[in-house]
Design an enzyme around this catalytic site. Sequence first.
Site, PDB file in Angstrom:
ATOM      1  N   ASP A   1       3.822 -26.005 -20.230  1.00 26.65           N
ATOM      2  CA  ASP A   1       4.003 -26.936 -19.113  1.00 26.65           C
ATOM      3  C   ASP A   1       2.627 -27.435 -18.649  1.00 26.65           C
ATOM      4  OD1 ASP A   1       6.459 -27.417 -16.828  1.00 26.65           O
ATOM      5  OD2 ASP A   1       4.390 -27.799 -16.186  1.00 26.65           O
ATOM      6  N   ILE A   2       2.544 -28.710 -18.329  1.00 23.80           N
ATOM      7  CA  ILE A   2       1.253 -29.316 -17.960  1.00 23.80           C
ATOM      8  C   ILE A   2       0.756 -28.823 -16.602  1.00 23.80           C
ATOM      9  CG2 ILE A   2       2.030 -31.392 -16.732  1.00 23.80           C
ATOM     10  CD1 ILE A   2       0.070 -32.984 -18.570  1.00 23.80           C
TER      11      ILE A   2
ATOM     12  N   ASN B   1      16.539 -27.191 -14.594  1.00 24.77           N
ATOM     13  CA  ASN B   1      16.844 -28.073 -13.473  1.00 24.77           C
ATOM     14  C   ASN B   1      17.678 -29.246 -13.982  1.00 24.77           C
ATOM     15  OD1 ASN B   1      15.242 -26.494 -11.708  1.00 24.77           O
ATOM     16  ND2 ASN B   1      13.396 -27.516 -12.466  1.00 24.77           N
TER      17      ASN B   1
ATOM     18  N   GLU C   1      13.106 -33.620 -12.900  1.00 23.18           N
ATOM     19  CA  GLU C   1      12.183 -34.761 -12.910  1.00 23.18           C
ATOM     20  C   GLU C   1      12.162 -35.457 -14.259  1.00 23.18           C
ATOM     21  OE1 GLU C   1       8.508 -33.162 -11.437  1.00 23.18           O
ATOM     22  OE2 GLU C   1       9.292 -33.000  -9.406  1.00 23.18           O
ATOM     23  N   VAL C   2      12.194 -34.686 -15.322  1.00 24.58           N
ATOM     24  CA  VAL C   2      12.181 -35.276 -16.667  1.00 24.58           C
ATOM     25  C   VAL C   2      13.590 -35.196 -17.233  1.00 24.58           C
ATOM     26  CG1 VAL C   2      11.194 -35.182 -18.975  1.00 24.58           C
ATOM     27  CG2 VAL C   2       9.776 -34.565 -16.996  1.00 24.58           C
TER      28      VAL C   2
ATOM     29  N   HIS D   1      15.463 -29.453 -20.710  1.00 28.02           N
ATOM     30  CA  HIS D   1      14.415 -28.468 -20.965  1.00 28.02           C
ATOM     31  C   HIS D   1      14.707 -27.186 -20.216  1.00 28.02           C
ATOM     32  CE1 HIS D   1      13.228 -31.066 -17.593  1.00 28.02           C
ATOM     33  NE2 HIS D   1      12.634 -30.016 -17.054  1.00 28.02           N
TER      34      HIS D   1
ATOM     35  N   HIS E   1      12.692 -23.962 -18.601  1.00 25.64           N
ATOM     36  CA  HIS E   1      11.416 -23.384 -18.194  1.00 25.64           C
ATOM     37  C   HIS E   1      11.461 -21.881 -18.489  1.00 25.64           C
ATOM     38  CE1 HIS E   1      10.175 -26.838 -15.499  1.00 25.64           C
ATOM     39  NE2 HIS E   1      11.480 -27.029 -15.491  1.00 25.64           N
TER      40      HIS E   1
HETATM   41  P1  DGP Z   1      11.705 -30.566 -14.082  1.00 23.26           P
HETATM   42  O1  DGP Z   1      11.454 -30.724 -12.622  1.00 23.26           O
HETATM   43  O2  DGP Z   1      12.590 -29.375 -14.379  1.00 23.26           O
HETATM   44  O3  DGP Z   1      12.217 -31.833 -14.729  1.00 23.26           O
HETATM   45  O4  DGP Z   1      10.314 -30.180 -14.737  1.00 23.26           O
HETATM   46  C1  DGP Z   1       9.509 -31.049 -15.468  1.00 23.26           C
HETATM   47  C2  DGP Z   1       8.326 -30.256 -15.926  1.00 23.26           C
HETATM   48  O5  DGP Z   1       7.632 -31.014 -16.901  1.00 23.26           O
HETATM   49  C3  DGP Z   1       7.301 -29.947 -14.835  1.00 23.26           C
HETATM   50  O6  DGP Z   1       7.195 -28.517 -14.706  1.00 23.26           O
HETATM   51  C4  DGP Z   1       5.984 -30.538 -15.319  1.00 23.26           C
HETATM   52  C5  DGP Z   1       6.260 -30.790 -16.781  1.00 23.26           C
HETATM   53  N1  DGP Z   1       5.591 -31.981 -17.320  1.00 23.26           N
HETATM   54  C6  DGP Z   1       5.649 -33.234 -16.811  1.00 23.26           C
HETATM   55  N2  DGP Z   1       4.938 -34.087 -17.584  1.00 23.26           N
HETATM   56  C7  DGP Z   1       4.455 -33.330 -18.616  1.00 23.26           C
HETATM   57  C8  DGP Z   1       3.642 -33.642 -19.739  1.00 23.26           C
HETATM   58  O7  DGP Z   1       3.239 -34.779 -19.978  1.00 23.26           O
HETATM   59  N3  DGP Z   1       3.338 -32.625 -20.566  1.00 23.26           N
HETATM   60  C9  DGP Z   1       3.782 -31.338 -20.351  1.00 23.26           C
HETATM   61  N4  DGP Z   1       3.412 -30.401 -21.232  1.00 23.26           N
HETATM   62  N5  DGP Z   1       4.548 -31.015 -19.297  1.00 23.26           N
HETATM   63  C10 DGP Z   1       4.875 -32.003 -18.440  1.00 23.26           C
END
Ligand code: DGP
Length: 121
Positions: free
Chosen positions: A34-35, A92, A100-101, A105, A107
Site C-alpha cells: 500500500d502506498i 472496504n 476509495e479505489v 482489494h 488489505h
Molecule cells: P480503500 O479505501 O479500501 O479503497 O483503499 C485504497 C488503498 O489504496 C489506500 O490504502 C491507499 C492505496 N493506494 C491508493 N493509490 C495507490 C497507489 O497508487 N499505489 C499503491 N500501492 N497504493 C495506493
Amino acid sequence: MMSYDPSNIFARILRGELPCKKIAEDDHTLAFEDISPQMPVHILVIPKGNYVDWSDFASNASQEEHSAFTKMIGHVANLAGINDSGYRIISNIGNDGHQEVRHLHIHVLGGAAIGPMVSQR
Ligand code: DGP
C-alpha cells in the site's frame, strides 16, 4: 454497484502504467505494498480481472480466480512473517464501506497490535 471504471488506479497498475512494489503474483492475482501504509505491514491483494468489489467478484469470478485470490492472501501473510503474530484482512466496499479505489482489494494489515475491530464513530 458502480460499473467498473478502467481508469482506476489499480487498473493502471495492472496495465503497467503505474509502478508498484510487488510482493507476489500469479495468473489471477497481484499483491503489492500500500502506498500509504497504516501498519508496519500493509499489503493490498487484488484480482487481475475487472471486479469493482466483493459482490461483483462473488457473482462473476471463476473458481480459479476465487481460489487464487484466497490463497494469495495467506501466501503474502506468510511472506511478510505475520502469521504467528497475527494480522487483519479488510475489504472496504462502496460508499458506506469507504472504498476509495473501485477495483476489489483486500488489505492485509499486521506487524503490530491493531486494536479493536472498528473505530467508534
Ligand atoms: P480503500 O479505501 O479500501 O479503497 O483503499 C485504497 C488503498 O489504496 C489506500 O490504502 C491507499 C492505496 N493506494 C491508493 N493509490 C495507490 C497507489 O497508487 N499505489 C499503491 N500501492 N497504493 C495506493
